[in-house]
Design an enzyme around this catalytic site. Structure first.
Site, PDB file in Angstrom:
ATOM      1  CG  HIS A   1      -2.180  -0.817   1.006  1.00 17.28           C
ATOM      2  ND1 HIS A   1      -2.214  -2.174   1.250  1.00 17.28           N
ATOM      3  CD2 HIS A   1      -3.420  -0.481   0.569  1.00 17.28           C
ATOM      4  CE1 HIS A   1      -3.433  -2.629   0.981  1.00 17.28           C
ATOM      5  NE2 HIS A   1      -4.178  -1.625   0.565  1.00 17.28           N
ATOM      6  N   GLY A   2       2.004   1.225   0.575  1.00 14.35           N
ATOM      7  CA  GLY A   2       2.794   2.440   0.607  1.00 14.35           C
ATOM      8  C   GLY A   2       4.165   2.229   1.216  1.00 14.35           C
TER       9      GLY A   2
END
Length: 474
Positions: free
Chosen positions: A320-321
């Protein structure tokens, strides 16, 4: 990037649909050109990278039915993972290494500082890996038509933020575009597009104003206010991401292409396993099929199963990041899944099925897990681990619970959002009957007029101030 909820996009989409249905023989070429133009808006560099990585995966796929297919599958996986790691995680890894070694690394590597994250790289990387693995396992045949493969890869409704489509799901549809009829799924497309626009413009963007304000003041918030911040972001994220996904599905239907739904009212889940069957479904099934099961799944005993769950969710968080807050969020959900598995075994030994199958128990379980989910979203939203830990500490200080002035209206807003979520669940479970009634009482021209008017009003309501979708940054 051209957003789905802008007048410009709707206008261009309308023109594209007319061309698409007027000249059915050109459909593949029309979509191929439209996909290229849509992605090119993101910039020349990301577009060239996307085209090159697509060509590489197409060529590798053709080699996966020969004697050297094992070597080529590893070449394909390493290529895609390396591409993702370099563009998305280089700065993150070097920054973390700097802190551990206390040695400046980044200033001497200006190429890393100047990296721009290509739009949709996380999504198309997973799609490529799934395609290559499925071809390698002979689940699907390699796609031999490069234009078909390009449209499968780059179909513009889902290339930026999903849903993540498998080759066996999308390629056969692309191969038979000329057989699609206008009326087949057009009404479904307008319905999903309208629902997505409604969620984004009238709910998610509205909630975002308050959620951003609360998180900006997180250091000074008390217990109740911090919970309100978590509640608001919980619903902002859901309505924003599900809006994009449903608009993507709707646009897909307008072209006669079925994309997978990504959400099924996740906040009425009673446990972590149920949540991941309802939240970001195409990602959770990808993690299951291409990470969890290859790592051993549940085949090698409970301890190995729990370790696999934990690692798979940690990787999901990192996907996700490029920040430790996302990794912690993933590990947190890994622990929730492990805890649920242990708890489920305990329930089986205890018996008392009358209790665990009761409506009261279900309602309590949903209430508890919803709040556990909100705690996890604090890590997901926070700009630092310190901010997240401070907010969670405030949320768990039950000795300081007191209503602050103005809190009532936000709690009522949250209650209304949860009721809307329940209504959405009811509508999904009764979708067939509602659709029959809708078609029975409203002729096709009136339905088309209502859809069009609704979409136009929503677009005008946004006044052209289109805000980014949250998942674009992933």
């Amino acid at each position: 990037m051209m957003f789905f909820h802008t007048p410009e996009f709707i206008f261009l989409l309308s023109i594209l649909l007319v061309i698409y249905y007027v000249v059915p023989r050109w459909r593949l070429g029309v979509l191929a050109a439209a996909d290229l133009a849509f992605y090119a808006i993101a910039g020349l560099g990301p577009s060239v990278l996307f085209i090159l990585i697509t060509i590489c995966n197409y060529l590798i796929g053709l080699q996966l039915n020969g004697s050297r297919k094992k070597a080529f599958i590893w070449i394909g996986i390493i290529l895609n993972v390396a591409n993702l790691l370099f563009f998305k995680y280089s700065l993150f890894f070097l920054t973390s290494l700097e802190k551990v070694l206390n040695i400046p690394l980044i200033p001497s590597m200006p190429i890393i500082n100047n990296l721009i994250l290509p739009i949709g790289i996380s999504f198309y990387t997973f799609q490529f890996i799934a395609y290559l693995v499925d071809v390698y396992k002979e689940i699907i045949a390699p796609c031999k038509n490069p234009i078909v493969f390009w449209v499968f890869t780059s179909f513009f409704p889902h290339v930026i933020s999903g849903p993540i489509m498998r080759g066996g799901e999308l390629i056969p549809q692309v191969e038979h575009l000329n057989k699609i009829r206008l009326a087949s799924n057009f009404r479904l497309g307008l319905a999903y597009l309208s629902m997505g626009l409604f969620k984004k413009i009238l709910i998610a963007d509205y909630i975002a104003i308050y959620a951003n304000d609360f998180f900006a003041r997180s250091a000074s918030l008390g217990t109740v206010d911090t919970w309100i911040a978590a509640y608001l972001y919980t619903f902002q994220l859901y309505f924003d991401f599900s809006a994009y996904s449903e608009m993507a599905v709707g646009i897909g239907y307008l072209f006669g292409i079925k994309l997978n739904l990504n959400f099924r009212t996740p906040y009425i889940s009673a446990n972590a396993s149920e949540f991941w069957k309802r939240w970001h479904i195409t990602l959770s099934t990808w993690i299951r099929d291409y990470l969890y099961i290859p790592m051993g799944g549940s085949r090698k005993g409970d301890l190995r199963k729990y370790l696999n769950l934990f690692l798979a969710m940690a990787i999901s968080g990192l996907w996700h990041g490029a920040a430790w807050t996302f990794v912690i969020w993933g590990m947190y959900h890994g622990l929730l899944l492990i805890g649920h598995n242990i708890y489920k075994k305990g329930k089986t030994r205890m018996g008392m099925h009358w209790l665990f199958n009761s409506s009261i128990y279900k309602a309590v379980a949903i209430f508890v897990f919803f709040h556990l989910t909100c705690i996890g979203w604090v890590f997901f939203r926070s700009s630092s681990i310190q901010q997240a830990l401070h907010m969670i500490q405030q949320m768990l200080r039950f000795d300081q619970i007191s209503m602050v002035p103005g809190a009532e209206k936000y709690l009522l807003l949250v209650a209304g959002l949860f009721l809307l979520h329940i209504l959405e669940s009811w509508m999904i479970s009764h979708a067939y009957k509602l659709s029959e009634s809708w078609q029975k009482h409203f002729p096709a021209p009136i339905r088309a007029f209502i859809y069009t008017a609704f979409i136009v009003i929503l677009i005008l309501f946004s006044q052209g101030q289109a805000s980014d979708f949250i998942y674009f940054k992933f």
